[in-house]
Structure formats: C-alpha cells, structure tokens
Design a protein around this motif. Sequence first.
Motif, mmCIF file in Angstrom:
data_model
loop_
_atom_site.group_PDB
_atom_site.id
_atom_site.type_symbol
_atom_site.label_atom_id
_atom_site.label_comp_id
_atom_site.label_asym_id
_atom_site.label_seq_id
_atom_site.Cartn_x
_atom_site.Cartn_y
_atom_site.Cartn_z
ATOM 1 N N ARG A 181 0.657 -0.769 -0.269
ATOM 2 C CA ARG A 181 -0.236 0.018 -0.082
ATOM 3 C C ARG A 181 0.815 1.196 0.419
ATOM 4 N NH1 ARG A 181 -2.803 -0.268 5.172
ATOM 5 N NH2 ARG A 181 -2.657 -2.412 5.182
ATOM 6 N N ARG A 182 1.801 1.430 0.394
ATOM 7 C CA ARG A 182 3.306 2.698 0.932
ATOM 8 C C ARG A 182 4.021 2.333 -0.710
ATOM 9 N NH1 ARG A 182 2.190 6.310 4.304
ATOM 10 N NH2 ARG A 182 0.825 5.962 6.281
ATOM 11 N N GLY A 183 4.178 1.089 -1.567
ATOM 12 C CA GLY A 183 5.600 1.718 -2.433
ATOM 13 C C GLY A 183 6.679 0.868 -1.525
ATOM 14 N N VAL A 184 6.005 0.390 -0.680
ATOM 15 C CA VAL A 184 7.416 0.004 -0.271
ATOM 16 C C VAL A 184 8.782 -0.693 -0.723
ATOM 17 C CG1 VAL A 184 9.362 -0.173 1.791
ATOM 18 C CG2 VAL A 184 7.253 1.198 2.014
ATOM 19 N N THR A 185 9.185 -1.285 -1.653
ATOM 20 C CA THR A 185 9.307 -1.976 -2.563
ATOM 21 C C THR A 185 10.877 -2.397 -1.619
ATOM 22 O OG1 THR A 185 11.388 -0.878 -3.671
ATOM 23 C CG2 THR A 185 9.289 -1.264 -4.746
ATOM 24 N N ARG A 186 12.061 -2.135 -0.724
ATOM 25 C CA ARG A 186 12.491 -2.723 -0.399
ATOM 26 C C ARG A 186 13.090 -2.213 0.912
ATOM 27 N NH1 ARG A 186 17.735 -3.671 -3.133
ATOM 28 N NH2 ARG A 186 18.259 -3.448 -1.200
ATOM 29 N N GLY A 187 14.009 -2.779 2.331
ATOM 30 C CA GLY A 187 13.837 -2.300 3.876
ATOM 31 C C GLY A 187 14.230 -3.863 4.203
ATOM 32 N N ARG A 188 14.922 -2.934 5.638
ATOM 33 C CA ARG A 188 14.158 -4.029 7.093
ATOM 34 C C ARG A 188 13.752 -3.600 7.673
ATOM 35 N NH1 ARG A 188 19.606 -4.076 6.432
ATOM 36 N NH2 ARG A 188 20.184 -2.294 8.072
ATOM 37 N N PHE B 208 14.198 0.528 11.886
ATOM 38 C CA PHE B 208 13.440 1.006 10.311
ATOM 39 C C PHE B 208 14.916 0.958 9.601
ATOM 40 C CE2 PHE B 208 10.067 1.824 12.032
ATOM 41 C CZ PHE B 208 8.781 0.549 11.648
ATOM 42 N N SER B 209 15.701 0.792 8.163
ATOM 43 C CA SER B 209 16.277 0.439 7.879
ATOM 44 C C SER B 209 16.236 2.239 7.080
ATOM 45 C CB SER B 209 17.032 -0.744 6.371
ATOM 46 O OG SER B 209 15.738 -0.430 5.642
ATOM 47 N N ARG B 210 17.347 3.069 6.185
ATOM 48 C CA ARG B 210 17.119 3.379 6.103
ATOM 49 C C ARG B 210 16.155 3.883 4.151
ATOM 50 N NH1 ARG B 210 23.201 6.448 5.742
ATOM 51 N NH2 ARG B 210 23.023 5.469 7.685
ATOM 52 N N ASP B 211 15.932 2.828 3.968
ATOM 53 C CA ASP B 211 15.072 2.322 2.585
ATOM 54 C C ASP B 211 13.583 2.461 2.516
ATOM 55 O OD1 ASP B 211 17.572 1.756 1.596
ATOM 56 O OD2 ASP B 211 17.379 -0.568 1.783
ATOM 57 N N ILE B 212 13.576 2.430 4.036
ATOM 58 C CA ILE B 212 11.729 2.460 4.626
ATOM 59 C C ILE B 212 11.591 4.284 4.855
ATOM 60 C CG2 ILE B 212 9.980 1.802 5.877
ATOM 61 C CD1 ILE B 212 11.297 -0.814 6.371
ATOM 62 N N PRO B 213 10.451 4.435 3.757
ATOM 63 C CA PRO B 213 10.707 6.219 4.212
ATOM 64 C C PRO B 213 10.066 6.151 5.796
ATOM 65 C CG PRO B 213 9.159 5.410 1.977
ATOM 66 C CD PRO B 213 10.295 4.348 2.679
ATOM 67 N N GLU B 214 10.673 8.046 6.262
ATOM 68 C CA GLU B 214 9.781 7.465 7.904
ATOM 69 C C GLU B 214 8.042 8.166 7.740
ATOM 70 O OE1 GLU B 214 10.443 10.663 11.063
ATOM 71 O OE2 GLU B 214 12.086 10.522 9.755
ATOM 72 N N SER B 215 7.872 8.279 6.837
ATOM 73 C CA SER B 215 6.364 8.792 6.269
ATOM 74 C C SER B 215 5.446 7.231 6.788
ATOM 75 C CB SER B 215 6.157 9.645 4.903
ATOM 76 O OG SER B 215 6.469 8.426 4.365
ATOM 77 N N SER B 216 6.572 6.347 6.177
ATOM 78 C CA SER B 216 5.749 4.425 6.673
ATOM 79 C C SER B 216 5.769 4.509 7.855
ATOM 80 C CB SER B 216 5.777 3.943 5.220
ATOM 81 O OG SER B 216 6.293 4.551 4.161
ATOM 82 N N HIS B 217 6.882 4.738 9.049
ATOM 83 C CA HIS B 217 7.226 4.260 9.562
ATOM 84 C C HIS B 217 5.698 3.976 11.006
ATOM 85 C CE1 HIS B 217 11.471 5.462 9.791
ATOM 86 N NE2 HIS B 217 11.490 4.711 8.955
ATOM 87 N N GLN B 218 5.139 4.752 10.674
ATOM 88 C CA GLN B 218 4.125 4.347 11.943
ATOM 89 C C GLN B 218 3.097 3.745 10.982
ATOM 90 O OE1 GLN B 218 3.658 6.007 14.482
ATOM 91 N NE2 GLN B 218 1.474 4.279 14.845
ATOM 92 N N ALA B 219 2.745 2.756 9.928
ATOM 93 C CA ALA B 219 1.962 2.519 9.110
ATOM 94 C C ALA B 219 2.668 1.008 9.414
ATOM 95 C CB ALA B 219 1.664 1.895 8.046
ATOM 96 N N PHE B 220 3.940 0.633 9.405
ATOM 97 C CA PHE B 220 3.936 -0.207 10.336
ATOM 98 C C PHE B 220 3.659 -0.705 12.033
ATOM 99 C CE2 PHE B 220 6.712 -0.216 6.649
ATOM 100 C CZ PHE B 220 6.111 -0.871 5.959
ATOM 101 N N ARG B 221 3.622 0.211 12.462
ATOM 102 C CA ARG B 221 3.544 0.211 13.644
ATOM 103 C C ARG B 221 2.323 0.016 13.750
ATOM 104 N NH1 ARG B 221 7.659 4.858 14.521
ATOM 105 N NH2 ARG B 221 8.770 4.245 14.742
ATOM 106 N N ASN B 222 1.305 0.372 13.402
ATOM 107 C CA ASN B 222 0.071 0.097 13.844
ATOM 108 C C ASN B 222 -0.309 -1.382 13.399
ATOM 109 O OD1 ASN B 222 -0.451 3.199 14.038
ATOM 110 N ND2 ASN B 222 -1.155 3.063 12.079
#
Length: 115
Positions: free
Chosen positions: A60-67, A81-95
């Motif tokens: 949904r967030r368009g994240v193709t790679r990261g850790r 989160f690794s640098r590959d995951i945008p900070e704006s997406s961190h909360q979605a993963f925490r949710n």
Amino acid sequence: MNNPVLLTLLATAVVGGIAAILLLRLRIVFVIELRDGRARIRSGRPPEDFPAACEDVARRRGVTRGRITGVRDGSSIRLTFSRDIPESSHQAFRNVWTPPPPRGGPPGGGMRARG
C-alpha cells in the motif's frame, strides 16, 4: 609498538567493541527483510501474522525494499527501520505491530478471586 600502555589501551578498546556488539545482538528479537513486495524473516521469531501485515503495508505504501528489526527495550519490543523505508511509512508498520504478551503471564499473578 612496544609501548605496553598503548597495547593495553588497544586491547581494551577491541574487547569493549566486541562486548558492545554482542550485547546489541542479544537485544535483537527478529529481523524482517522486505524485497520486491515480499516479507522474509531473516532471523528470530516475530509474531505469526506480522510478516504478512508488513507485506500489505509495503504494498500500500509502495515500499519495495527495507528491513524492520524488533529490538528488546526493557520489557517491551520496539521496531526500528532501515533507511530504505521512508519515515512517513514507519507509523503504518507500527499500527500493524501486535507485541507478544509479557513473559510470565498476565499481570497480577493471574489468580482468580474466590468469593
């Protein structure tokens, strides 16, 4: 390099660095790698549904790679989160993160009141 003080300091620094790395690795509970829309467990044991939820969020967030790493922080686990995951997406993963219950069962001893 025949200076014994310098050799002692160098040996202490090396041993201290190794100890710091080992202590940090003991705090890592799990690592999930995102690659091409798929979540793979690289190490540890995350909660059962968390990798699939990470795939959904990444799609949904368009994240193709990261850790995503679960790190023990006292009695809880926090996500990093690794640098590959945008900070704006961190909360979605925490949710979608549902931390496991604390060790030892429910608070208060888990005994039912008799009455």
